[in-house]
Design an enzyme around this catalytic site. Structure first.
Site, PDB file in Angstrom:
ATOM      1  N   ASP A 185       0.871  -1.174   0.000  1.00  0.00           N
ATOM      2  CA  ASP A 185       0.000   0.000   0.000  1.00  0.00           C
ATOM      3  C   ASP A 185       0.912   1.229   0.000  1.00  0.00           C
ATOM      4  O   ASP A 185       2.133   1.125   0.100  1.00  0.00           O
ATOM      5  CB  ASP A 185      -0.966  -0.024   1.190  1.00  0.00           C
ATOM      6  CG  ASP A 185      -2.208   0.830   0.897  1.00  0.00           C
ATOM      7  OD1 ASP A 185      -2.173   1.650  -0.051  1.00  0.00           O
ATOM      8  OD2 ASP A 185      -3.215   0.683   1.605  1.00  0.00           O
TER       9      ASP A 185
HETATM   10  C1  BGC Z   1      -5.007   3.252   0.023  1.00  0.00           C
HETATM   11  C2  BGC Z   1      -5.196   2.229  -1.061  1.00  0.00           C
HETATM   12  C3  BGC Z   1      -5.046   2.879  -2.407  1.00  0.00           C
HETATM   13  C4  BGC Z   1      -3.692   3.543  -2.486  1.00  0.00           C
HETATM   14  C5  BGC Z   1      -3.404   4.182  -3.818  1.00  0.00           C
HETATM   15  C6  BGC Z   1      -3.745   4.071  -0.163  1.00  0.00           C
HETATM   16  O1  BGC Z   1      -3.696   5.139   0.706  1.00  0.00           O
HETATM   17  O2  BGC Z   1      -4.987   2.602   1.279  1.00  0.00           O
HETATM   18  O3  BGC Z   1      -6.449   1.623  -0.929  1.00  0.00           O
HETATM   19  O4  BGC Z   1      -5.228   1.947  -3.422  1.00  0.00           O
HETATM   20  O5  BGC Z   1      -3.625   4.532  -1.486  1.00  0.00           O
HETATM   21  O6  BGC Z   1      -4.120   5.333  -4.006  1.00  0.00           O
END
Ligand code: BGC
Length: 755
Positions: free
Chosen positions: A286
Site C-alpha cells: 500500500d
Molecule cells: C489506500 C489504497 C489505495 C492507495 C493508492 C492508499 O492510501 O490505502 O487503498 O489503493 O492509497 O491510491
C-alpha cells in the site's frame, strides 16, 4: 504509435517479437520472460518493482529525479494516478522508446466504484446482493478506464468490516465473509473480463491483505489482533475468492496483524497466499507501507524495511522509493536472493504480457473513449435503485405505508436537507474521474417530476452537514408546515467516509438531528433519506419518523433513482450488509457472533443481569444484517431439508451435500423482489460456531400472490469450518438452517450430521 513500439521491441529482442496473442500458452510467455530476465541488470529488475504516483513531487528534496528521467533509465515499472490517455501515452512513450529494454509501464488507478460514470459506493452496491449487477458495474468501469490506457485498478477492496466507525467500510461489501467472497469474484470477473489482453480489461487488485478492516476501535490504520481461526474463517475468504477468480494482483495492508505489519508478514503473504493458494500474480504494497515498517518499529532503516517486505512477499513498492534503491544492493550482499528478485520481476512482467502491453502499450486509438454513455447512465441508475434499503415504512395518518408517495397534482412537497442538492457528495469517497457536474441531484430530479405532474415543490437546505448553524431551520420548518409531506435528505458528507475518515460518533452530524426534530414537530409526515457510507445511529429517527431509506452515496444518477424510489416507479429490494447499531458503544457489532456462555435470550426471568448485555442500552441492533423492506410484503414458509441424514465423512470425503428449501410468497399488492438468505448454525462442534452464518442467498422476483421455491445446497464449503485442529472439515454435529429475509427472523429446521 503502437506499431512504432512494436518495431522497437522487435529490434531489441528479436526472439520475443512474435506477438503475444490470446492463444499463446503461458509456457510461451514464460520462455519469453526468461529471455527478457536474462538481459536485465539488477537495477532494471528493481526498477520494474518501483511504483510512483504521478501526482507526487519529484526533484530536489524528494530523493528522486524527474519521473521522465527515471522511466528512461528503466527505474520505474509502474505509475498510478495518471488519469487520461494523453498523460498515459506521453509517459509510456518514454518507457517503450527511450528505456534500454523498452518494457512498457503499467498504469494503475483507484477505480473503486466507477471511473467517470460513478456508481453507488461499494457498501451500497453490496446492498443489492446482486453479483451480476456488481459484475456489470465493474465491467463498465473497466471499459472506461482501459480506454485511457490505464490497465490496473486497486479494487476490489474485500476487507471484512464489522465496525461502522471505520471509514473504509464504505468501500467494502460489509461484514459477511460469504457475501464478500461472492461479490469479490463478481468484481474480479467484471474488471478482468474474459480476456485480459482484449483492451477493455484491467487488472483487479484484491486489497488490503489482510485484516485491515479489523482496525481496533475502528480507527483507520490501527493495530489488529486476529486469531488464525478467525482470520481463516472471516477475513481471508473474500481474498481467496478473488484469487480463485483470477485476480492478478493483491495489495498488502497497512495494519499490523498479531504484532507483525501485514506488509512484512510472511505467514499471510507467503504461507497462505503463495503456498496454500498458489497465487501466481504479484503483490503491491500500500502507499508507503514499506517505509512505514520504520514507524511500526520493525525496521530501523530503509534497507531493513525493503528487505523485510520483499522477503515476506511484497513484489512491488508503492511510493516508498525503497526497492529501487535497496534491492540491487541487498542482492549483491546476499541478504536477498537473486531467485526472489527474479520471481518478483517475473510476476510483474507476466502481468504486463498478459495484458498485451508489450504489443499495445498505449491507449488504443481504436478504443471508443465514450464516457457517461447512455448505457452507463442507465446502469448507474439501476445500480442506485438496487442499492436502496427501505429500513422502515410505517403508516402515517392513514391506512397505507407512507412510501411510495402518490404523485397527484397539487401534492405539496417540502424537500429539506443539505444532501438534497449536493452533487459532490453523491459521488462518495474515491470517485476517480467522477465530476460533480455529471450528477443529477435529488432536488433537480424532483423539480422535474413535480413540474411534469403538476405537484408543488419547495426546497430548503435547513442546515449544513457539519457545524452548528441553525439559521436555516425557520425556513425549513415553514415549507414543511405548508406542505403535505416533507422529504429530508440527511447524512454524511462524502469525505466523512473512506480512508482516514473514521468516526467516533455515528449519529447525524452537525445540526441535522435537531433539524429533523424541528421539522417533525410540525406533525407532517416525513420521509427520511439517509445518505452515508456506513451504518448510522439514527435511533431517535427510527422511533419518530415513519419512512426511512438508506440510500448511501448513489452516484451520478442519484436524483432520477431517488425520484423513482419516492413515487414507486421501482420497488426497493436492497438489504443491509452491515449491522446498524443503536449507539456507537455497541461497536463492533455484527450478526455472525459467537453465542457467549450467557446469552441474554437464554436467561431465566429475573436473572438476566448476569448475561452478556449492556445495562444502559439494548444489545440488539437498530437494523439487523440482511434487513430490507419492500413496497410489497413477503412470507417465508418453514424450511425443510432435502434428505433425512448426512454424515461428516460423506461431506468431507465424497463431496456430498444436503439441500434446504423453503417457499417464498409475495403477500402484498405489488410485484417486488426479496433476497432469500440461507443461514446455518452448527451445535456440538469442537469449536464454538456463530449463532448464524450466511451460506447462500438468492434474489427472488415475485408478482402479487405468487410463490416460488428457493433451494440452497449445503456441502463442504458451507458446512466445514476451521476446527480445533485447524483443519477445514465438517464435523458430526447438529445443523440448524434458516431461510429468511434477514439474519434475525424466521424459524429453523434441524438435522444431525452423523460421524
Ligand atoms: C489506500 C489504497 C489505495 C492507495 C493508492 C492508499 O492510501 O490505502 O487503498 O489503493 O492509497 O491510491
Amino acid at each position: 504509435m503502437a506499431s512504432r513500439t512494436h518495431l522497437a521491441w522487435i529490434l531489441v529482442l528479436p526472439c520475443l517479437a512474435a506477438s503475444v496473442d490470446a492463444k499463446e500458452s503461458s509456457a510461451d510467455w514464460e520462455s519469453k520472460l526468461d529471455v527478457l530476465l536474462s538481459r536485465m541488470t539488477l537495477e532494471e529488475k528493481a526498477g520494474q518493482l518501483n511504483q510512483f504516483s504521478v501526482g507526487q513531487p519529484t526533484g530536489p528534496g524528494t530523493h528522486r529525479s524527474a519521473y521522465e528521467k527515471m522511466i528512461a533509465a528503466g527505474q520505474i515499472g509502474s505509475l498510478f494516478n495518471a488519469t487520461n490517455a494523453d498523460q498515459v501515452n506521453a509517459l509510456q512513450s518514454i518507457a517503450v522508446e527511450q528505456s534500454r529494454l523498452h518494457i512498457p509501464l503499467i498504469f494503475g488507478l483507484d477505480v473503486i466504484h466507477g471511473f467517470r460514470t460513478i456508481f453507488p459506493v461499494n457498501l451500497g452496491l453490496a446492498a443489492s446482493w446482486n453479483p451480476s449487477l456488481v459484475q456489470r458495474v465493474s465491467r463498465l468501469a473497466a471499459k472506461e478506464t482501459a480506454a485511457e490506457g490505464i490497465r490496473w485498478t486497486f479494487s476490489p477492496m474485500v476487507d471484512i468490516s464489522r465496525d461502522a466507525r471505520w471509514g473504509r467500510i464504505a468501500e467494502s461489501a460489509g461484514e459477511d465473509p460469504y457475501l464478500g467472497a461472492v461479490l469479490a469474484q463478481a468484481y474480479v470477473h467484471g474488471y478482468q473480463g474474459d480476456h485480459l489482453e482484449d483492451g477493455t480489461s484491467i487488472l483487479a487488485c484484491a486489497k488490503h491483505f489482510v485484516g485491515y478492516g479489523a482496525a481496533e476501535a475502528g480507527r483507520d490504520y490501527n493495530t489488529t489482533e486476529i486469531s488464525e481461526r478467525t482470520l481463516r474463517q472471516v477475513y481471508l475468504p473474500p481474498f481467496r475468492s478473488a484469487v480463485d477468480a483470477g485476480a492478478v494482483t493483491v495489495m498488502a495492508a497497512f495494519n499490523t496483524i498479531n504484532g507483525i505489519p501485514a506488509t512484512a508478514d510472511s505467514f499471510t503473504l507467503g504461507t497462505v497466499l503463495r503456498r496454500e493458494w498458489k497465487f501466481s500474480g504479484f503483490v503491491v504494497s500500500d502507499w508507503t507501507s514499506i517505509a512505514e515498517l520504520l514507524a511500526h518499529g520493525i525496521a530501523s532503516d530503509g534497507e531493513a524495511a525493503a528487505r523485510k517486505a520483499f522477503v515476506a512477499g511484497v513484489d512491488m513498492d508503492m511510493e516508498s522509493d525503497l526497492y529501487g534503491n535497496e534491492l540491487p544492493r541487498l542482492v549483491r550482499s546476499g541478504d536477498v536472493t537473486l531467485a526472489r528478485l527474479d520471481d518478483a520481476v517475473r510476476r510483474v512482467l507476466r502481468a504486463k504480457f498478459t495484458l498485451g502491453l508489450f504489443d499495445h502499450p498505449y491507449a488504443r486509438a481504436s478504443d471508443v473513449r465514450e464516457q457517461l454513455s447512455a448505457e452507463s447512465l442507465a446502469l448507474a441508475r439501476d445500480a442506485a435503485e438496487e442499492s436502496f434499503v427501505l429500513l422502515k415504512n410505517d403508516r402515517a395518518n392513514g391506512t397505507h405505508p407512507l412510501l411510495p408517495l402518490l404523485a397527484k397534482p397539487r401534492l405539496k412537497i417540502a424537500l429539506i436537507g443539505p444532501l438534497a442538492d449536493s452533487p459532490q457528495d453523491m459521488l462518495g469517497c474515491w470517485s476517480a474521474q467522477g465530476r460533480a457536474t455529471d450528477v443529477v441531484t435529488l432536488r433537480a430530479a424532483l423539480a422535474e417530476r413535480a413540474t411534469a405532474k403538476g405537484m408543488l415543490f419547495a426546497y430548503a437546505k435547513g442546515a449544513e452537514i457539519v457545524g452548528g448553524d441553525t439559521s436555516g431551520f425557520a425556513r425549513a420548518v415553514h415549507i414543511a408546515e405548508v406542505s403535505d409531506v416533507a422529504i429530508l435528505a440527511l447524512g454524511e458528507r462524502g469525505d466523512l467516509t473512506g480512508e482516514a475518515a473514521s468516526r467516533a460518533h455515528l449519529d447525524l452530524s452537525g445540526q441535522q438531528e435537531n433539524l429533523l426534530k424541528a421539522v417533525a414537530a410540525t406533525g407532517k409526515p416525513i420521509v427520511l433519506l439517509l445518505f452515508s457510507g456506513r451504518p448510522l445511529t439514527v435511533t431517535w429517527a427510527t422511533e419518530h419518523v415513519p419512512a426511512i431509506v438508506a440510500v448511501w452515496f448513489p452516484g451520478v444518477q442519484a436524483g432520477p433513482a431517488l425520484v423513482r424510489l419516492l413515487f414507486g416507479d421501482m420497488n426497493p429490494s436492497g438489504h443491509l450488509t452491515a449491522t446498524w447499531p443503536r449507539t456507537v458503544g455497541q461497536e463492533p457489532l455484527y450478526y455472525n457472533a459467537l453465542n457467549t456462555g450467557r446469552p441474554l435470550a437464554a436467561a431465566p426471568a429475573g436473572l438476566d443481569r448476569f448475561t452478556s448485555r449492556y445495562i444502559d442500552e439494548a444489545s440488539t441492533p437498530l437494523f439487523a444484517f440482511g434487513h430490507g423492506l419492500s413496497y410489497t410484503t413477503f412470507d417465508y414458509g418453514p424450511p425443510a431439508f432435502g434428505r433425512d441424514s448426512i454424515s461428516a465423512k460423506a461431506i468431507n470425503r465424497h463431496g456430498e451435500s444436503i439441500a434446504v428449501r423453503a417457499t417464498v410468497t409475495n403477500t402484498g399488492l405489488r410485484a417486488g423482489s426479496t433476497v432469500a438468505q440461507c443461514y446455518i448454525r452448527l451445535v456440538g462442534t469442537s469449536v464454538a460456531r456463530p449463532v448464524r452464518e450466511l451460506k447462500g442467498f438468492q434474489r427472488v422476483h415475485l408478482e402479487p400472490g405468487e410463490s416460488k421455491n428457493v433451494e440452497f445446497s449445503l456441502g463442504k464449503q458451507e458446512l466445514a469450518f476451521w476446527n480445533d485442529a485447524m483443519r477445514f472439515e465438517a464435523e458430526a454435529c447438529h445443523l440448524h438452517a434458516w431461510i429468511a429475509g434477514d439474519s434475525n427472523s424466521g424459524s429453523h429446521v434441524e438435522l444431525r450430521i452423523r460421524e
